[in-house]
Write an enzyme that holds these catalytic residues in place. Structure first.
Site, short mmCIF file in Angstrom:
data_model
loop_
_atom_site.label_atom_id
_atom_site.label_comp_id
_atom_site.label_asym_id
_atom_site.label_seq_id
_atom_site.Cartn_x
_atom_site.Cartn_y
_atom_site.Cartn_z
CE LYS A 42 2.56 5.02 8.22
NZ LYS A 42 1.15 5.32 8.59
CE1 TYR A 57 -3.77 2.48 0.86
CE2 TYR A 57 -2.24 3.10 2.54
CZ TYR A 57 -3.10 3.47 1.83
OH TYR A 57 -4.16 4.38 1.82
CG ASP A 70 5.98 3.63 0.87
OD1 ASP A 70 6.29 3.99 1.83
OD2 ASP A 70 4.64 3.19 0.58
N1 HOZ Z 1 -3.29 3.50 6.01
C1 HOZ Z 1 -3.12 3.67 7.58
C2 HOZ Z 1 -2.62 2.16 8.20
N2 HOZ Z 1 -1.74 1.45 6.96
C3 HOZ Z 1 -4.17 3.93 8.28
C4 HOZ Z 1 -4.36 5.17 8.73
C5 HOZ Z 1 -5.53 5.68 9.74
O1 HOZ Z 1 -6.52 5.08 9.84
O2 HOZ Z 1 -5.05 6.58 10.51
#
Ligand code: HOZ
Length: 439
Positions: free
Chosen positions: A268, A145, A240
């Site tokens: 992050k 992802y 990534d």
């Molecule tokens: N895409 C995030 C986890 N891989 C989730 C982010 C969220 O819900 O804050």
């Protein structure tokens, strides 16, 4: 059952005015059933909900909270920055400091541009790779992802996978056609894709340690192979490192595995919990960006002073970086501590599963982890899909009742912070043993 009456009331209100009641899908608890709790405050490795319940937190705001929540140095840095203004849209000194620190910490990064999220970083890196190579096709891996950009929401992980929409509606088929999706850890598939698409592939984008379908690690030599095959074919390799950056080592997965990708994406940790993203790499490629080059990318809030202040404070605390020279603190090396706690958690979880007679494959890389309810090894998405998700649901709710908060989906990684202590891990492992014995 612990009471979450206030959370439930808030969620009912949220459902009327926010799609699904949440601002990011996985938070809705739909993969595990039940309703999300609403957080009131967080400190260290703990969060407290609006009903006053306390949880040991292994989500860590999905990765940024590597030093624990509300770290005093980060909070102080944000407060001090806010006194000078919250956004300028004009260059300011902290942007230079941040760029210098990222270049000093990450081996492959010669120049870097800040943006506002990991999604933006990946979208922008892909556009840059396409502009630089003058090619349109890209390779990504099943279950990886890279945020919710159009070209990347094809057989994607995280919430897209959790909710069974790995190919999102709304992505034009013509865009998706340019994304070649391959299984992770499979060298033959990559060779075949390059052979079938000669001089058409702009880049490979990969999470070097995929953490959006749970967590699995690259087989020995796999990342080296990706570097070599991209170089041989005039394509770029994009790591990534939104999750792994500054987490697996000061220089991320690329430092840990000794690979230099052409471009890297971050987010992050470098925002210290504020919204941030960045992408960087070889200077000749980065100079293709506007205003120097023909690839356009921009943002009103890019390099935001609060995010820079929080991120710089986080990086200083974590790595000991000072100015553009830096040292790793030897006495209280954060990474050694994270590894120690990770090893304790791994050993404890494996023991708990064994004593309960429950088949579990526990994958871990430093302070990232995932337990799958399957006996077989997990090297890719197909293996991850073998996990018994009904068991995961039971496990998740059992742990939550015991005051331990795990990501509400089988297909997310868990994160440790330097604030997790030995006793916290022990409490977690004991709770896991109890829950698994009820299976
Ligand atoms: N895409 C995030 C986890 N891989 C989730 C982010 C969220 O819900 O804050």
């Amino acid at each position: 059952m612990i009471s979450r009456a206030k959370s439930d009331a808030l969620f009912a209100e949220a459902l009327n005015c926010i799609p699904g009641g949440v601002n990011s899908p996985v938070r809705a608890f739909r993969a595990v059933g039940g309703r999300p709790f609403f957080v009131n405050r967080a400190a260290g490795c703990r969060v407290w909900d609006v009903d006053g319940n306390e949880y040991l937190d292994y989500v860590g705001t999905w990765g940024p909270a590597i030093l624990g929540h509300a770290h005093p140095k980060i909070i102080a840095a944000v407060k001090a920055a806010a006194d000078h203004g919250t956004s300028f849209g004009i260059p300011h000194p902290a942007e230079v400091t941040m760029a210098q620190r990222l270049c000093a910490l990450v081996p492959s990064v010669q120049k870097v541009r800040m943006c506002n999220s990991g999604t933006e970083a990946c979208m922008s890196a892909i556009r840059l790779a396409r502009g630089f190579t003058r090619r349109d096709k890209i390779i990504k891996f099943d279950g990886c992802y890279h945020g919710h950009g159009d070209s990347l929401l094809v057989r994607a992980g995280s919430g897209a996978l959790t909710f069974g929409n790995p190919d999102s509606a709304g992505v034009p088929a013509d865009f998706a056609k340019l994304t070649i999706v391959l299984p992770f850890n499979d060298t033959e598939a990559v060779k075949a894709a390059f052979a079938a698409n000669k001089n058409e592939i702009a880049c490979i984008i990969v999470e070097p340690v995929p953490g959006n379908a749970g967590l699995y690690v690259p087989r020995p030599g796999y990342l080296e192979f990706l570097k070599q095959i991209t170089a041989e074919n005039g394509a770029l390799l994009i790591f990534d490192e939104v999750m792994t950056g500054f987490r697996l080592a000061p220089g991320g997965a690329q430092e840990k595995f000794g690979i230099r990708p052409d471009l890297s994406c971050f987010g992050k940790i470098i925002g210290g919990g504020l919204p941030v993203g960045a992408f960087g790499g070889r200077a000749d490629i980065m100079d293709y960006l506007a205003p120097l080059g023909p690839v356009y990318q921009a943002g009103t809030l890019s390099g935001n002073p609060l995010a820079m202040a929080a991120g710089i404070a986080a990086l200083e605390e974590l790595t000991g970086i000072q100015n553009s020279e830096f040292r790793i603190q030897n006495s209280e090396n954060a990474y050694a501590r994270l590894e120690e706690r990770g090893a304790q958690l791994e050993a404890g979880m494996k023991d708990a599963a064994k004593s309960a007679g429950v088949p579990v494959t526990f994958n871990r890389c430093g302070s990232m982890f995932c337990g799958y309810f399957t006996g077989g090894p997990v090297h890719n998405l197909a293996d991850a899909m073998k996990s018994d998700r009904e068991r995961f649901k039971k496990f998740f709710h059992g742990m939550l009742e015991a005051g331990v908060y795990l990501a509400p989906s089988q297909f997310e990684a868990g994160f440790l912070s330097t604030a997790h202590g030995e006793a916290d891990i022990e409490k977690t492992v004991n709770a896991a043993a109890k829950v698994m014995k009820t299976f």
